[in-house]
Design an enzyme around this catalytic site. Structure first.
Site, mmCIF file in Angstrom:
data_model
loop_
_atom_site.group_PDB
_atom_site.id
_atom_site.type_symbol
_atom_site.label_atom_id
_atom_site.label_comp_id
_atom_site.label_asym_id
_atom_site.label_seq_id
_atom_site.Cartn_x
_atom_site.Cartn_y
_atom_site.Cartn_z
ATOM 1 N N ASN A 10 0.870 -1.169 0.000
ATOM 2 C CA ASN A 10 0.000 0.000 0.000
ATOM 3 C C ASN A 10 0.906 1.218 0.000
ATOM 4 O O ASN A 10 1.445 1.600 1.039
ATOM 5 C CB ASN A 10 -0.909 -0.012 1.247
ATOM 6 N N LYS A 12 0.121 4.189 -0.370
ATOM 7 C CA LYS A 12 -0.529 5.395 0.149
ATOM 8 C C LYS A 12 -0.268 6.563 -0.817
ATOM 9 O O LYS A 12 -0.170 6.327 -2.022
ATOM 10 C CB LYS A 12 -0.066 5.675 1.590
ATOM 11 N N GLU A 98 -6.922 5.085 7.605
ATOM 12 C CA GLU A 98 -6.684 6.495 7.238
ATOM 13 C C GLU A 98 -7.899 7.071 6.513
ATOM 14 O O GLU A 98 -8.251 8.235 6.719
ATOM 15 C CB GLU A 98 -5.411 6.594 6.375
ATOM 16 N N GLU A 168 -5.442 -4.482 10.520
ATOM 17 C CA GLU A 168 -4.371 -3.524 10.814
ATOM 18 C C GLU A 168 -4.686 -2.768 12.095
ATOM 19 O O GLU A 168 -5.510 -1.836 12.084
ATOM 20 C CB GLU A 168 -4.249 -2.506 9.675
ATOM 21 N N GLY A 174 2.647 2.508 10.717
ATOM 22 C CA GLY A 174 3.662 3.551 10.542
ATOM 23 C C GLY A 174 4.353 3.956 11.828
ATOM 24 O O GLY A 174 5.015 4.984 11.885
ATOM 25 N N SER A 214 3.488 -1.933 10.322
ATOM 26 C CA SER A 214 4.938 -2.015 10.521
ATOM 27 C C SER A 214 5.542 -3.374 10.155
ATOM 28 O O SER A 214 6.494 -3.837 10.778
ATOM 29 C CB SER A 214 5.303 -1.632 11.961
HETATM 30 P P1 13P Z 1 3.094 0.550 7.566
HETATM 31 O O1 13P Z 1 3.537 -0.768 6.971
HETATM 32 O O2 13P Z 1 3.829 1.727 7.037
HETATM 33 O O3 13P Z 1 3.002 0.470 9.050
HETATM 34 O O4 13P Z 1 1.572 0.776 7.053
HETATM 35 C C1 13P Z 1 0.662 -0.240 7.214
HETATM 36 C C2 13P Z 1 -0.545 0.090 6.433
HETATM 37 O O5 13P Z 1 -1.306 0.969 6.794
HETATM 38 C C3 13P Z 1 -0.783 -0.653 5.200
HETATM 39 O O6 13P Z 1 -2.064 -0.409 4.709
#
Ligand code: 13P
Length: 252
Positions: A10, A12, A98, A168, A174, A214
Site C-alpha cells: 500500500n 498510500k 486512514e 491492521e 507507521g 509495521s
Molecule cells: P506501515 O507498513 O507503514 O506500518 O503501514 C501499514 C498500512 O497501513 C498498510 O495499509
C-alpha cells in the site's frame, strides 16, 4: 487448508509516476511465481495506467487504494470502479483506517464499495482494526468482528470467499510498533470465526486474511509462521523495490 499467500503493497500517497515506473523496472523479473505468493501493488490511482503493462508482465496484481460505490455519474473527483476494472485493476483496498479517520468513510459506505467492486469484476481488500484506546480496553475482537460483519453484509458466499481482509491495528501503522504475531493471529482467528458465522466455516477456511502494521522484511516470517495469517498489507516497507522483493520472498 492451503491458502495462497498475499503480499500487498500500500503505497498510500507516495511517489510520482516516474518513481513508480522506476520501481517497476527494479522489480522486473524478480517477483516470485504466483504459486508461491500473490504480489499485489496498491498504487495511487494516478499511476495505475502507466504501471498496468509492466505489472502484468511480472504477475503483479494492481490495486487501487479507494473507489466510489457508483459506477459512473456526477460525482466530481471520485474514481469509478468501472473505469478501474477497464484499466486492468484487479483489487481495491477499502476501509483503510486512514480513510475511515481522515475522510470519514463509514461501515455502510465500505459495504457499498465492496458490492461495487464485485459488480465490476474486481476483488476488495477490506481493512479493519482497532485504535490504541480500544486495544487497551480489551475491545479489539468485538470491534473488528463488527467491522467485518458490516463490510460483508449482503455479499454472496462466493463473493465472501474471494474477499481479502486486512487486519491492521491502528496503533501499529507507521509507528514501528507491531502487534505480536501471536496476538495478531488470535484476532485474525476471531475474524475467521466471524466469517464462519456470516457465511460458513468452509468459506471462512478459504478467505485470505492479512496482517498490516509495521511489517518489514525482518519480521515478515514471524507473521507468516502463524496458522491464520495469510500475508501482509505493507506501507512503508513496500516503497523500495529491494524491500518489496524481500517481503515477497519472506512470504513462503
Ligand atoms: P506501515 O507498513 O507503514 O506500518 O503501514 C501499514 C498500512 O497501513 C498498510 O495499509
Amino acid at each position: 487448508m492451503e491458502r495462497q499467500p498475499i503480499i500487498a503493497a500500500n503505497w498510500k500517497m507516495n511517489k510520482t509516476v516516474k518513481e513508480a515506473e522506476e520501481f517497476m523496472k527494479k522489480v522486473a523479473g524478480r517477483v516470485p511465481a504466483t504459486e508461491r505468493v500473490q504480489a499485489i501493488l496498491g498504487s495511487p490511482a494516478l499511476f495505475l495506467h502507466s504501471l498496468v503493462e509492466e505489472a502484468e508482465k511480472n504477475q503483479i496484481a494492481l490495486a487501487a487504494q479507494n473507489c466510489y460505490h457508483e459506477d459512473e455519474g456526477a460525482f466530481t473527483g471520485e474514481n469509478s470502479p468501472k473505469a478501474l476494472h477497464d484499466l486492468g485493476v484487479d483489487y481495491v483496498i477499502i476501509g483503510h483506517s486512514e480513510r475511515r479517520e481522515y475522510f470519514k468513510e463509514t461501515d455502510e459506505e465500505i459495504n457499498l464499495k465492496a458490492k461495487a467492486i464485485f459488480r465490476n469484476q474486481m476483488l476488495p481488500i477490506i481493512c479493519c482494526g482497532e485504535s490504541l484506546e480500544q486495544y487497551e480496553a480489551g475491545e479489539t475482537k468485538e470491534w473488528v468482528a463488527e467491522q467485518v460483519r458490516k463490510a460483508l453484509e449482503g455479499l454472496s458466499e462466493e463473493e465472501i470467499t474471494q474477499t481479502v481482509i486486512a487486519y491492521e491495528p491502528i496503533w501499529a501503522i507507521g509507528t514501528g510498533k507491531t502487534s505480536s504475531a501471536e496476538e495478531a493471529n488470535a484476532t485474525i482467528k476471531e475474524i475467521r470465526a466471524t466469517i464462519a458465522q456470516v457465511a460458513s466455516s468452509e468459506v471462512a477456511d478459504k478467505v485470505r486474511i492479512l496482517y498490516g502494521g509495521s511489517v518489514k522484511p525482518a519480521n515478515i516470517k514471524e507473521f507468516m509462521a502463524q496458522s491464520d495469517i495469510d500475508g501482509a498489507l505493507v506501507g512503508g516497507a513496500s516503497l523500495e523495490a529491494d524491500s518489496y522483493i524481500a517481503l515477497l520472498e519472506g512470504a513462503f
